[in-house]
Design a protein around this motif. Structure first.
Motif, PDB file in Angstrom:
ATOM      1  N   THR A  38      69.578  53.275  46.390  1.00  0.00           N
ATOM      2  CA  THR A  38      69.162  54.536  45.772  1.00  0.00           C
ATOM      3  C   THR A  38      68.836  54.304  44.295  1.00  0.00           C
ATOM      4  O   THR A  38      67.800  54.757  43.806  1.00  0.00           O
ATOM      5  N   ASP A  39      69.684  53.576  43.602  1.00  0.00           N
ATOM      6  CA  ASP A  39      69.436  53.265  42.191  1.00  0.00           C
ATOM      7  C   ASP A  39      68.162  52.444  41.993  1.00  0.00           C
ATOM      8  O   ASP A  39      67.512  52.545  40.955  1.00  0.00           O
ATOM      9  N   ALA A  40      67.786  51.647  42.999  1.00  0.00           N
ATOM     10  CA  ALA A  40      66.585  50.813  42.902  1.00  0.00           C
ATOM     11  C   ALA A  40      65.298  51.589  43.201  1.00  0.00           C
ATOM     12  O   ALA A  40      64.212  51.044  43.077  1.00  0.00           O
ATOM     13  N   LEU A  68      70.924  51.539  57.364  1.00  0.00           N
ATOM     14  CA  LEU A  68      70.481  52.477  56.338  1.00  0.00           C
ATOM     15  C   LEU A  68      68.960  52.424  56.314  1.00  0.00           C
ATOM     16  O   LEU A  68      68.377  51.363  56.063  1.00  0.00           O
ATOM     17  N   GLY A  69      68.316  53.536  56.611  1.00  0.00           N
ATOM     18  CA  GLY A  69      66.859  53.608  56.596  1.00  0.00           C
ATOM     19  C   GLY A  69      66.391  53.993  55.210  1.00  0.00           C
ATOM     20  O   GLY A  69      66.494  55.145  54.805  1.00  0.00           O
ATOM     21  N   ALA A  70      65.896  53.014  54.457  1.00  0.00           N
ATOM     22  CA  ALA A  70      65.493  53.232  53.065  1.00  0.00           C
ATOM     23  C   ALA A  70      64.004  53.553  52.976  1.00  0.00           C
ATOM     24  O   ALA A  70      63.201  53.016  53.738  1.00  0.00           O
ATOM     25  N   ALA A 142      67.331  45.674  44.187  1.00  0.00           N
ATOM     26  CA  ALA A 142      68.521  46.105  44.926  1.00  0.00           C
ATOM     27  C   ALA A 142      69.428  44.912  45.244  1.00  0.00           C
ATOM     28  O   ALA A 142      70.629  44.960  44.998  1.00  0.00           O
ATOM     29  N   PHE A 143      68.843  43.840  45.784  1.00  0.00           N
ATOM     30  CA  PHE A 143      69.678  42.689  46.165  1.00  0.00           C
ATOM     31  C   PHE A 143      70.309  42.017  44.945  1.00  0.00           C
ATOM     32  O   PHE A 143      71.429  41.510  45.040  1.00  0.00           O
ATOM     33  N   GLU A 144      69.615  42.013  43.812  1.00  0.00           N
ATOM     34  CA  GLU A 144      70.211  41.466  42.583  1.00  0.00           C
ATOM     35  C   GLU A 144      71.448  42.258  42.171  1.00  0.00           C
ATOM     36  O   GLU A 144      72.359  41.717  41.557  1.00  0.00           O
TER      37      GLU A 144
END
Length: 146
Positions: A38-40, A68-70, A142-144
């Motif tokens: 969400t933050d990304a 989670l469906g982003a 996000a992954f970072e």
């Protein structure tokens, strides 16, 4: 049926595969992934637990597994336009969290934008290249932060 491509020859980078491991319990990991994505810049319009469903319906005895469906709405809109609506069949961009062992969760994602280009659902043009790059940057961010 013979596949038109050899899956063993696909480099994980070709499909935008990303994964990491989180040292926390499953529920905390799901919440953390939700917050970070969400933050990304993603919304999470869909989420569900296949493990709960399968354990209930077919007594599968599966360890916790959550999807989670982003979705980033502006990128999704551009992708639908670029693919004449066909890319929507792959929406949303899923991020999965599964328990490898107690206190250890795997987080995994592949790029539906890259896969759509690879199999011909989305065009191989500059607009789609920009969409792939933008979603890739969002997922990398996000992954970072996981």
């Amino acid at each position: 049926m013979t596949l038109p491509i050899d899956p063993s020859q696909i480099d994980p980078d070709d499909i935008g595969a990303k994964q990491t491991t989180l040292e926390m319990d499953h529920e905390d990991a799901v919440e953390h992934v939700r917050e970070v994505f969400t933050d990304a810049g993603f919304g999470i319009p869909v989420e569900f637990s296949p493990s709960e469903l399968l354990n209930e319906k077919v007594d599968a005895d599966r360890d916790p597994y959550y999807v989670l469906g982003a979705c980033n709405p502006s990128v999704a809109d551009r992708a639908l336009e670029a693919s004449d609506g066909e890319l929507g069949a792959l929406f949303p961009c899923n991020v999965v969290v599964w328990e490898e062992e107690s206190g250890r969760q795997r987080v995994y994602h592949v790029s539906i934008m890259r896969i759509a280009r690879l199999v011909g659902i989305a065009p191989d043009d500059d607009e789609m290249e920009d969409i792939v790059a933008e979603t890739g940057e969002l997922v990398d961010t996000a992954f970072e932060n996981l």
